[in-house]
Design an enzyme around this catalytic site. Structure first.
Site, PDB file in Angstrom:
ATOM      1  N   GLU B  52       0.810  -1.219   0.000  1.00 22.75           N
ATOM      2  CA  GLU B  52       0.000   0.000   0.000  1.00 22.75           C
ATOM      3  C   GLU B  52       0.844   1.271   0.000  1.00 22.75           C
ATOM      4  O   GLU B  52       0.420   2.308  -0.501  1.00 22.75           O
ATOM      5  CB  GLU B  52      -0.959   0.018   1.193  1.00 22.75           C
ATOM      6  CG  GLU B  52      -2.115  -0.977   1.080  1.00 22.75           C
ATOM      7  CD  GLU B  52      -1.770  -2.364   1.589  1.00 22.75           C
ATOM      8  OE1 GLU B  52      -0.579  -2.622   1.888  1.00 22.75           O
ATOM      9  OE2 GLU B  52      -2.685  -3.212   1.690  1.00 22.75           O
ATOM     10  N   PHE B 114     -11.176  -8.135  13.511  1.00 23.25           N
ATOM     11  CA  PHE B 114     -10.098  -8.548  12.616  1.00 23.25           C
ATOM     12  C   PHE B 114      -9.787  -7.427  11.625  1.00 23.25           C
ATOM     13  O   PHE B 114     -10.677  -6.873  11.003  1.00 23.25           O
ATOM     14  CB  PHE B 114     -10.504  -9.818  11.860  1.00 23.25           C
ATOM     15  CG  PHE B 114      -9.451 -10.255  10.866  1.00 23.25           C
ATOM     16  CD1 PHE B 114      -8.195 -10.653  11.304  1.00 23.25           C
ATOM     17  CD2 PHE B 114      -9.710 -10.241   9.507  1.00 23.25           C
ATOM     18  CE1 PHE B 114      -7.219 -11.030  10.389  1.00 23.25           C
ATOM     19  CE2 PHE B 114      -8.741 -10.613   8.587  1.00 23.25           C
ATOM     20  CZ  PHE B 114      -7.489 -11.022   9.034  1.00 23.25           C
ATOM     21  N   GLN B 115      -8.530  -7.111  11.498  1.00 21.17           N
ATOM     22  CA  GLN B 115      -8.042  -6.016  10.638  1.00 21.17           C
ATOM     23  C   GLN B 115      -8.724  -4.687  10.967  1.00 21.17           C
ATOM     24  O   GLN B 115      -8.958  -3.872  10.086  1.00 21.17           O
ATOM     25  CB  GLN B 115      -8.190  -6.368   9.149  1.00 21.17           C
ATOM     26  CG  GLN B 115      -7.251  -7.510   8.748  1.00 21.17           C
ATOM     27  CD  GLN B 115      -7.093  -7.675   7.249  1.00 21.17           C
ATOM     28  OE1 GLN B 115      -8.000  -7.407   6.478  1.00 21.17           O
ATOM     29  NE2 GLN B 115      -5.914  -8.145   6.828  1.00 21.17           N
ATOM     30  N   LYS B 164     -17.510  -1.566   6.098  1.00 14.81           N
ATOM     31  CA  LYS B 164     -17.996  -2.511   5.096  1.00 14.81           C
ATOM     32  C   LYS B 164     -19.524  -2.503   5.000  1.00 14.81           C
ATOM     33  O   LYS B 164     -20.075  -2.620   3.903  1.00 14.81           O
ATOM     34  CB  LYS B 164     -17.490  -3.912   5.451  1.00 14.81           C
ATOM     35  CG  LYS B 164     -17.587  -4.887   4.286  1.00 14.81           C
ATOM     36  CD  LYS B 164     -16.889  -6.199   4.612  1.00 14.81           C
ATOM     37  CE  LYS B 164     -16.960  -7.145   3.425  1.00 14.81           C
ATOM     38  NZ  LYS B 164     -16.334  -8.447   3.720  1.00 14.81           N
ATOM     39  N   MET B 483      24.456   9.385   1.914  1.00  9.09           N
ATOM     40  CA  MET B 483      24.314  10.633   2.658  1.00  9.09           C
ATOM     41  C   MET B 483      24.608  10.405   4.136  1.00  9.09           C
ATOM     42  O   MET B 483      25.222  11.250   4.797  1.00  9.09           O
ATOM     43  CB  MET B 483      22.912  11.212   2.458  1.00  9.09           C
ATOM     44  CG  MET B 483      22.771  12.642   2.948  1.00  9.09           C
ATOM     45  SD  MET B 483      23.868  13.773   2.083  1.00  9.09           S
ATOM     46  CE  MET B 483      22.794  14.393   0.781  1.00  9.09           C
TER      47      MET B 483
END
Lengths: 186, 585
Positions: B52, B114-115, B164, B483
């Site tokens: 993502e 969940f999630q 959802k 760097m």
């Protein structure tokens, strides 16, 4: 390339100047913030203060326009004049914030706070507590044989003074609302 | 006309009504109804990413190269938390994004489902605004508002969290024109009185400088055009931040190069010594100012910015002008012309003489080699071999290569340069290049990378191959975190703590494993041929350029130092300044 000579403890060693370049006097300001009363709006305002390292001395919030779903958040904050300006600009950037007023600079204003003081004691101390409460025009809102709960509205300083006097007389619990403030005049 | 439909269908309708053609995303349990709708339509293209974070950087690349908002679709929980780095990156660089995230059903919110993650809580400080939609009837209006907020005023990322059950339920769809005029309407026009005062200052200034930033690019192509007109008409020198490159052409006669920590000597010296500084859509970042109390001590400072919180945040400015850069520049030019197009020509001429002396230092000089490829040389060759392409887009990762790219590649137009400026996100460049390529399928898109940054999101090569995005990965491989190594050398007693890359993959085999092509080049004599092969190849290509391992990026303003104490590279220090320990005073 030789290493740069940097004294130990110098803040130039960091990517950031760790000293405050505009160290100025710290001022206290009362801000009135008018917001849409939507989910999370208070978290946005508080998160701004914690996330950017600003101070909150007092915070009150309630919906003041039920039809328009507007809330008024009153914040007492501290900082240098530059920081106060930055706080106002950052508040103004929050999407549900409609207006930000700095009551400290926008002319005279009134500030009031409500406090509830529980004073437990017997005998002379109890009598003395009641007498001082009368002087301060505090109301008794609960009473038992061994305690009073006084209610008082006033400036934060007046509440501070009353609490100081009640402490030796048995002040056992204290609740304060934080400051509510409005500009004077029409 | 309002229509009844499911929340999931509304998402597609709203995106279509907002003119969205591409969504970058990754499916999961809490967004399945929306993915089901995506399956049943052909108007909106979905780019399936590999992580993502990649989706958000791709959307940033898409947005920065087109000027349109980038759109991302992720699932709840880890889908949303993986998007956080990209959101923060977009917030700091003011990139308009609309991220749609799935959420567990409303009746499960707060149960550690969940999630489940508190997505609006987590993303509150890294978005311009965000919403949790609890009623399907509110969904379409919220998405339209999200686009409005993301693209109005100072642009930024927004997030809409959609449970959802809200996606499954039906409700009334409203189009973008049917929603109430949103209360968020930032002012665009600057105060005319302040602009007139600015013009008065411009007329008198002996040592003026235009200090321009990403705000010019965000304001749109018209703003860049007005900036060019202003600089050319007044003859004022112009420098730009990393974010603003391309707003004024690098070939323009007033261009004095990028400023800042690794900016050009002449640009930083001019900033330090100017008497009128006009900041146009730039915010005095700490990489620009160096030590704040010694920043440009003798100048009157004017700042044009659409965000009033950018004014007086770091540097006190004498004349703030809050407004959209394009509008303010337009008024500025109008007033300046109406007052007779005056400048202090004699003063400005002397000023240019001084600037030419600084330019003569040739601060980008480096010692080239015929044994090992110098990274600066590699970029000079890339510039030489691609300069004829008007449709060349460059993205970068973060580190030395990024600064060298900014120094050695030249940009003639806005929206051609995509780099993570504010947040400094390693892993930005590869996905961003894919986002750019998706928006401009025929263009040449090159990601100038370091090997360490590139590995951070290398899984997105799969996305490039799947969607036939012929992105060119130009990896300057020094087997170091260059760097970090440079700072350790200069500031931490040459103790190279954890700053080398060991067990690196074979990038050529890696390219083959992803189904594209790769080549390794280490001989300077073969560099041009290798770059040309990369450019000619019809598909994604990884060019592993083995470069000098210990090259430092100069000039450099050591952190906490003022502009006039910048250090130059060894070569130019010896040649032009006759060695003062590498530190100029």
């Amino acid at each position: 390339m030789a290493a740069l000579k940097i004294e130990k403890g110098a803040s130039s060693h960091s990517a950031y100047d760790l000293r405050d370049p505009n160290a100025q006097t710290i001022e206290s300001h009362t801000l009135a913030v008018l917001v849409d009363n939507e989910a999370g709006v208070l978290a946005r305002v508080i998160g701004l203060f914690s996330g950017r390292g600003f101070n909150i001395d007092s915070l009150t919030v309630a919906e003041v326009d039920h039809l328009g779903h507007r809330s008024r958040i009153t914040i007492v904050t501290r900082g240098t004049p530059a920081v106060i300006e930055q706080i106002k600009a950052q508040l103004g950037r929050i999407i549900p914030v409609h207006e930000v007023h700095d009551l400290t600079v926008e002319g005279p204003s009134v500030e009031r706070e409500l406090g509830l003081f529980k004073v437990s004691g017997k005998g002379d101390k109890r009598v003395e507590a009641l007498r001082i409460a009368e002087i301060f025009r505090a109301n008794v809102v609960d009473s038992t044989l061994e305690s009073f709960v006084f209610e008082m509205t006033g400036t934060p300083e007046k509440l501070d003074a009353f609490a100081e006097l009640m402490r030796p007389l048995g002040l056992s619990d204290l609740a304060r609302t934080g400051v509510a403030a409005l500009a004077r005049g029409a | 006309m309002s229509r009844t439909m499911t929340g999931a269908r509304m998402v597609i309708e709203a995106l279509r009504d907002q003119g969205v053609d591409t969504v970058f995303g990754y499916p999961g349990g809490a967004v399945l109804p929306i993915y089901d709708e995506i399956f049943q339509q052909n108007d909106i293209k979905h780019i399936l990413v590999r992580h993502e974070q990649g989706a958000v950087h791709m959307a940033e690349g898409y947005a920065r190269s087109t000027g349109k908002p980038g759109v991302v679709l992720v699932t709840s929980g880890p889908g949303a938390t993986n998007a956080v780095t990209g959101l923060t990156d977009a917030l700091l660089d003011s990139i308009p994004l609309v991220v749609l995230s799935g959420q567990v059903p409303t009746f499960l919110i707060g149960t550690d489902g969940f999630q489940e993650a508190d997505t609006v809580g987590i993303t509150r400080p890294c978005t311009k605004h965000n919403w949790l939609v609890k009623e399907t009837d509110d969904l379409s209006a919220t998405i339209h508002k999200a686009f409005h907020v993301a693209t109005s005023g100072r642009p930024g990322p927004v997030l809409v969290d959609i449970p959802k059950d809200v996606q499954f339920a039906t409700g009334e769809y409203v189009g973008p024109k049917q929603i109430d005029t949103p209360s968020y309407q930032p002012a665009k026009k600057g105060d005319l009185e302040a602009i007139t005062r600015l013009v008065e200052l411009m007329e008198k200034a002996e040592r003026p400088i235009l200090y321009t930033g990403g705000g010019v690019i965000n304001s749109g192509p018209a703003a860049a055009q007005l900036l060019r007109e202003l600089a050319d008409a007044t003859g004022f020198p112009l420098t730009s931040t990393l974010m603003g490159l391309g707003a004024y052409p690098a070939s323009g006669k007033n261009w004095i190069g990028m400023l800042g920590m690794h900016g050009l000597y002449e640009a930083n010296m001019a900033m330090h010594d100017c008497d009128l500084m006009i900041a146009v859509g730039a915010r005095f970042d700490d990489r620009i100012t160096g030590r704040v109390k010694d920043f440009s001590p003798g100048s009157v400072k004017v700042q044009i910015d659409i965000d009033s919180s950018s004014i007086n945040k770091v540097i006190h400015v004498d004349l703030p002008i809050v407004g959209d850069v394009g509008h303010v520049l337009e008024d500025m030019l109008k007033i300046w012309k109406a007052r007779g197009r005056k400048t202090n020509a004699e003063g400005v001429r002397k000023w240019w003489t001084q600037i030419e002396q600084w330019k003569a230092v040739k601060c980008l000089t480096y010692r080239n080699s015929d044994k090992v490829i110098k990274p600066q040389h590699a970029l000079e060759r890339l510039q030489a071999l691609t300069a004829h392409r008007k449709d060349r887009y460059i993205t970068t990762e973060v580190g030395q290569h990024q600064m060298w790219a900014a120094q050695f590649l030249h940009f003639e137009d806005p929206n051609r340069w995509m780099t993570s400026g504010g947040l400094g996100t390693m892993g930005y460049g590869l996905p961003a290049s894919i986002g750019v390529q998706v928006a401009h399928p025929e263009a040449l898109v090159v990601n100038v990378a370091g090997e360490a940054s590139w590995l951070m999101n290398m899984q997105e090569m799969g996305t490039a191959v799947q969607f036939r995005a012929p992105v060119k990965q130009f990896i300057l491989n020094n087997e170091r975190l260059g760097m970090v190594r440079q700072w350790q050398q200069l500031l931490h007693g040459e103790r190279y703590s954890q700053s080398w890359s060991e067990s690196l993959p074979d990038f050529v085999k890696l390219a083959e494993a992803f189904g594209c092509k790769g080549r390794l080049v280490s001989d300077p004599a073969e560099l041009d041929d290798a770059i040309q092969e990369m450019l000619d190849y019809d598909g994604p290509f990884i060019l592993d350029v083995m470069v000098e391992k210990h090259e430092n990026c100069f000039p450099m303003i050591p952190s906490g130092k003022p502009h006039n104490e910048m250090i130059l590279g060894e070569a130019s220090t010896e040649d032009a300044i006759t060695g003062v320990g590498g530190a100029l005073v």
